[in-house]
Design a protein around this motif. Structure first.
Motif, PDB file in Angstrom:
ATOM      1  N   ALA A   1      37.840 -42.161  82.391  1.00 16.66           N
ATOM      2  CA  ALA A   1      36.723 -42.471  83.286  1.00 16.66           C
ATOM      3  C   ALA A   1      35.393 -42.249  82.575  1.00 16.66           C
ATOM      4  CB  ALA A   1      36.806 -41.628  84.563  1.00 16.66           C
ATOM      5  N   VAL A   2      35.321 -41.221  81.742  1.00 12.29           N
ATOM      6  CA  VAL A   2      34.096 -40.976  80.975  1.00 12.29           C
ATOM      7  C   VAL A   2      33.814 -42.179  80.075  1.00 12.29           C
ATOM      8  CG1 VAL A   2      33.061 -39.558  79.141  1.00 12.29           C
ATOM      9  CG2 VAL A   2      34.218 -38.460  81.077  1.00 12.29           C
ATOM     10  N   ARG A   3      34.850 -42.694  79.425  1.00 10.25           N
ATOM     11  CA  ARG A   3      34.672 -43.857  78.552  1.00 10.25           C
ATOM     12  C   ARG A   3      34.320 -45.118  79.347  1.00 10.25           C
ATOM     13  NH1 ARG A   3      39.218 -41.392  76.077  1.00 10.25           N
ATOM     14  NH2 ARG A   3      40.624 -42.933  76.964  1.00 10.25           N
ATOM     15  N   ARG A   4      34.786 -45.187  80.583  1.00  7.63           N
ATOM     16  CA  ARG A   4      34.555 -46.351  81.441  1.00  7.63           C
ATOM     17  C   ARG A   4      33.125 -46.363  82.005  1.00  7.63           C
ATOM     18  NH1 ARG A   4      38.802 -45.374  84.638  1.00  7.63           N
ATOM     19  NH2 ARG A   4      40.166 -46.594  83.310  1.00  7.63           N
ATOM     20  N   ALA A   5      32.514 -45.214  82.108  1.00  9.21           N
ATOM     21  CA  ALA A   5      31.181 -45.114  82.716  1.00  9.21           C
ATOM     22  C   ALA A   5      30.130 -45.763  81.823  1.00  9.21           C
ATOM     23  CB  ALA A   5      30.834 -43.653  82.964  1.00  9.21           C
ATOM     24  N   THR A   6      29.322 -46.588  82.418  1.00  4.45           N
ATOM     25  CA  THR A   6      28.217 -47.236  81.697  1.00  4.45           C
ATOM     26  C   THR A   6      27.045 -46.258  81.610  1.00  4.45           C
ATOM     27  OG1 THR A   6      27.228 -48.107  83.714  1.00  4.45           O
ATOM     28  CG2 THR A   6      28.902 -49.495  82.614  1.00  4.45           C
ATOM     29  N   PRO A   7      26.101 -46.521  80.706  1.00  2.00           N
ATOM     30  CA  PRO A   7      24.884 -45.703  80.676  1.00  2.00           C
ATOM     31  C   PRO A   7      24.173 -45.684  82.034  1.00  2.00           C
ATOM     32  CG  PRO A   7      25.036 -46.977  78.667  1.00  2.00           C
ATOM     33  CD  PRO A   7      26.141 -47.474  79.575  1.00  2.00           C
ATOM     34  N   GLY A   8      24.223 -46.791  82.760  1.00  5.81           N
ATOM     35  CA  GLY A   8      23.603 -46.842  84.083  1.00  5.81           C
ATOM     36  C   GLY A   8      24.237 -45.877  85.062  1.00  5.81           C
ATOM     37  N   VAL A   9      25.555 -45.763  85.032  1.00  2.90           N
ATOM     38  CA  VAL A   9      26.260 -44.826  85.914  1.00  2.90           C
ATOM     39  C   VAL A   9      25.861 -43.393  85.557  1.00  2.90           C
ATOM     40  CG1 VAL A   9      28.537 -43.896  86.527  1.00  2.90           C
ATOM     41  CG2 VAL A   9      28.192 -46.377  86.407  1.00  2.90           C
ATOM     42  N   VAL A  10      25.841 -43.095  84.274  1.00  2.00           N
ATOM     43  CA  VAL A  10      25.482 -41.740  83.820  1.00  2.00           C
ATOM     44  C   VAL A  10      24.046 -41.416  84.246  1.00  2.00           C
ATOM     45  CG1 VAL A  10      25.142 -40.259  81.800  1.00  2.00           C
ATOM     46  CG2 VAL A  10      27.120 -41.804  81.910  1.00  2.00           C
ATOM     47  N   GLU A  11      23.156 -42.371  84.084  1.00  2.00           N
ATOM     48  CA  GLU A  11      21.756 -42.152  84.442  1.00  2.00           C
ATOM     49  C   GLU A  11      21.611 -41.894  85.942  1.00  2.00           C
ATOM     50  OE1 GLU A  11      17.865 -42.483  85.586  1.00  2.00           O
ATOM     51  OE2 GLU A  11      19.179 -44.156  86.040  1.00  2.00           O
ATOM     52  N   VAL A  12      22.322 -42.652  86.769  1.00  2.00           N
ATOM     53  CA  VAL A  12      22.276 -42.426  88.220  1.00  2.00           C
ATOM     54  C   VAL A  12      22.838 -41.047  88.541  1.00  2.00           C
ATOM     55  CG1 VAL A  12      23.208 -43.153  90.457  1.00  2.00           C
ATOM     56  CG2 VAL A  12      22.310 -44.867  88.879  1.00  2.00           C
ATOM     57  N   LEU A  13      23.972 -40.702  87.973  1.00  2.00           N
ATOM     58  CA  LEU A  13      24.586 -39.398  88.236  1.00  2.00           C
ATOM     59  C   LEU A  13      23.620 -38.262  87.920  1.00  2.00           C
ATOM     60  CD1 LEU A  13      27.078 -37.635  88.934  1.00  2.00           C
ATOM     61  CD2 LEU A  13      27.663 -37.754  86.503  1.00  2.00           C
ATOM     62  N   LYS A  14      22.916 -38.371  86.813  1.00  2.00           N
ATOM     63  CA  LYS A  14      22.021 -37.300  86.381  1.00  2.00           C
ATOM     64  C   LYS A  14      20.813 -37.115  87.307  1.00  2.00           C
ATOM     65  CE  LYS A  14      23.283 -37.157  81.514  1.00  2.00           C
ATOM     66  NZ  LYS A  14      22.792 -37.320  80.122  1.00  2.00           N
ATOM     67  N   ARG A  15      20.582 -38.039  88.223  1.00  2.00           N
ATOM     68  CA  ARG A  15      19.501 -37.879  89.210  1.00  2.00           C
ATOM     69  C   ARG A  15      19.894 -36.918  90.325  1.00  2.00           C
ATOM     70  NH1 ARG A  15      18.331 -44.241  90.343  1.00  2.00           N
ATOM     71  NH2 ARG A  15      18.289 -44.855  88.142  1.00  2.00           N
ATOM     72  N   PHE A  16      21.195 -36.674  90.472  1.00  2.00           N
ATOM     73  CA  PHE A  16      21.719 -35.866  91.572  1.00  2.00           C
ATOM     74  C   PHE A  16      22.098 -34.475  91.088  1.00  2.00           C
ATOM     75  CE2 PHE A  16      22.208 -40.163  93.027  1.00  2.00           C
ATOM     76  CZ  PHE A  16      22.001 -40.088  94.393  1.00  2.00           C
ATOM     77  N   PRO A  17      22.171 -33.509  92.012  1.00  2.00           N
ATOM     78  CA  PRO A  17      22.684 -32.187  91.645  1.00  2.00           C
ATOM     79  C   PRO A  17      24.155 -32.289  91.229  1.00  2.00           C
ATOM     80  CG  PRO A  17      21.659 -32.155  93.832  1.00  2.00           C
ATOM     81  CD  PRO A  17      21.760 -33.594  93.406  1.00  2.00           C
ATOM     82  N   ALA A  18      24.650 -31.273  90.571  1.00  2.00           N
ATOM     83  CA  ALA A  18      26.055 -31.238  90.143  1.00  2.00           C
ATOM     84  C   ALA A  18      26.993 -31.323  91.349  1.00  2.00           C
ATOM     85  CB  ALA A  18      26.318 -29.969  89.351  1.00  2.00           C
ATOM     86  N   ALA A  19      28.207 -31.805  91.091  1.00  2.00           N
ATOM     87  CA  ALA A  19      29.229 -31.934  92.132  1.00  2.00           C
ATOM     88  C   ALA A  19      29.448 -30.598  92.835  1.00  2.00           C
ATOM     89  CB  ALA A  19      30.538 -32.434  91.524  1.00  2.00           C
ATOM     90  N   PRO A  20      29.761 -30.638  94.134  1.00  2.00           N
ATOM     91  CA  PRO A  20      29.935 -29.396  94.901  1.00  2.00           C
ATOM     92  C   PRO A  20      31.152 -28.588  94.462  1.00  2.00           C
ATOM     93  CG  PRO A  20      30.465 -31.319  96.252  1.00  2.00           C
ATOM     94  CD  PRO A  20      29.955 -31.834  94.945  1.00  2.00           C
ATOM     95  N   GLU A  21      31.077 -27.290  94.706  1.00  2.00           N
ATOM     96  CA  GLU A  21      32.134 -26.340  94.323  1.00  2.00           C
ATOM     97  C   GLU A  21      33.200 -26.222  95.408  1.00  2.00           C
ATOM     98  OE1 GLU A  21      32.634 -24.563  91.509  1.00  2.00           O
ATOM     99  OE2 GLU A  21      30.959 -25.619  90.585  1.00  2.00           O
ATOM    100  N   ARG A  22      33.865 -27.298  95.697  1.00  2.00           N
ATOM    101  CA  ARG A  22      34.982 -27.262  96.663  1.00  2.00           C
ATOM    102  C   ARG A  22      35.780 -28.544  96.498  1.00  2.00           C
ATOM    103  NH1 ARG A  22      30.322 -28.193  99.450  1.00  2.00           N
ATOM    104  NH2 ARG A  22      30.254 -30.012 100.803  1.00  2.00           N
ATOM    105  N   GLY A  23      36.837 -28.667  97.277  1.00  2.00           N
ATOM    106  CA  GLY A  23      37.588 -29.913  97.260  1.00  2.00           C
ATOM    107  C   GLY A  23      38.954 -29.831  96.612  1.00  2.00           C
ATOM    108  N   GLY A  24      39.479 -28.620  96.411  1.00  2.00           N
ATOM    109  CA  GLY A  24      40.817 -28.503  95.847  1.00  2.00           C
ATOM    110  C   GLY A  24      40.921 -29.120  94.464  1.00  2.00           C
ATOM    111  N   ARG A  25      42.088 -29.627  94.139  1.00  2.00           N
ATOM    112  CA  ARG A  25      42.304 -30.207  92.809  1.00  2.00           C
ATOM    113  C   ARG A  25      41.444 -31.450  92.590  1.00  2.00           C
ATOM    114  NH1 ARG A  25      42.659 -29.667  87.594  1.00  2.00           N
ATOM    115  NH2 ARG A  25      43.972 -31.234  86.603  1.00  2.00           N
ATOM    116  N   VAL A  26      41.261 -32.269  93.617  1.00  2.00           N
ATOM    117  CA  VAL A  26      40.394 -33.443  93.469  1.00  2.00           C
ATOM    118  C   VAL A  26      38.974 -32.975  93.146  1.00  2.00           C
ATOM    119  CG1 VAL A  26      39.365 -35.426  94.671  1.00  2.00           C
ATOM    120  CG2 VAL A  26      41.808 -34.947  94.921  1.00  2.00           C
TER     121      VAL A  26
END
Length: 182
Positions: A139-164
């Motif tokens: 998935a990291v290899r599949r992500a475009t620079p645009g996806v990475v740039e959008v992700l970096k605008r948001f806070p880190a993923a939340p600390e919950r959700g089990g294995r997923v």
């Protein structure tokens, strides 16, 4: 879209890139669901609607309806791997509804499909964590620079959700470590 404090600027092109990434991640595990439920096209329909939006279609009823239908299909599956594959498809269609809110929970719209797909693959391989980790690397290899740039605008993923949630946080950390070049 931008404006008030706490909002993040998102263009329709940003949403299309994120949705294309999510659809590509879900595509990889559709077979897991279809092996379990060969006569149920709801997850495939959701991924198809996501691709339609990513390729220039509009956000609307089809995306919402197919996302909900894929979630319902998850409830009909016989195996947890198939349920996770259907959830990946639901998340792909839902990616188009990333909200411009500076909240960690919004990261699920960006990475949820990939995390559910990694868990589906992991479960299909006998609950093998290495398989999930390999899907995260892909998935990291599949992500475009645009996806990475959008992700970096948001806070880190939340600390919950089990294995997923663990898989999502792994992917989140890996993508945030990517250096974007012009």
């Amino acid at each position: 879209m931008s404006g008030d404090e706490g909002e993040i600027a998102l263009s329709k092109q940003d949403l299309r890139e994120v949705t294309a990434f999510a659809a590509a991640c879900a595509d990889v595990v559709l077979e897991v669901f279809e092996t379990d439920q060969p006569d149920d096209s709801r997850p495939r329909d959701a991924v198809g609607a996501a691709w339609d939006f990513a390729r220039g279609g509009e956000r609307g009823k089809s995306l919402r309806d197919t996302a909900w239908a894929a979630l319902k299909a998850a409830g009909c599956a016989d195996t947890e791997a198939a349920r996770e594959a259907a959830r990946a498809a639901m998340a792909a269609a839902g990616a188009a509804y990333l909200h411009p809110l500076a909240k960690a929970t919004q990261v699920k719209h960006i990475l949820g499909s990939a995390a559910h797909a990694a868990r589906a693959a992991e479960l299909a391989a006998g609950d093998e964590p290495g398989t999930g980790a390999e899907h995260v690397r892909r998935a990291v290899r599949r992500a475009t620079p645009g996806v990475v740039e959008v992700l970096k605008r948001f806070p880190a993923a939340p600390e919950r959700g089990g294995r997923v949630g663990e898989l999502m946080r792994m992917l989140d950390a890996d993508l945030r470590s990517v250096t974007l070049t012009d």
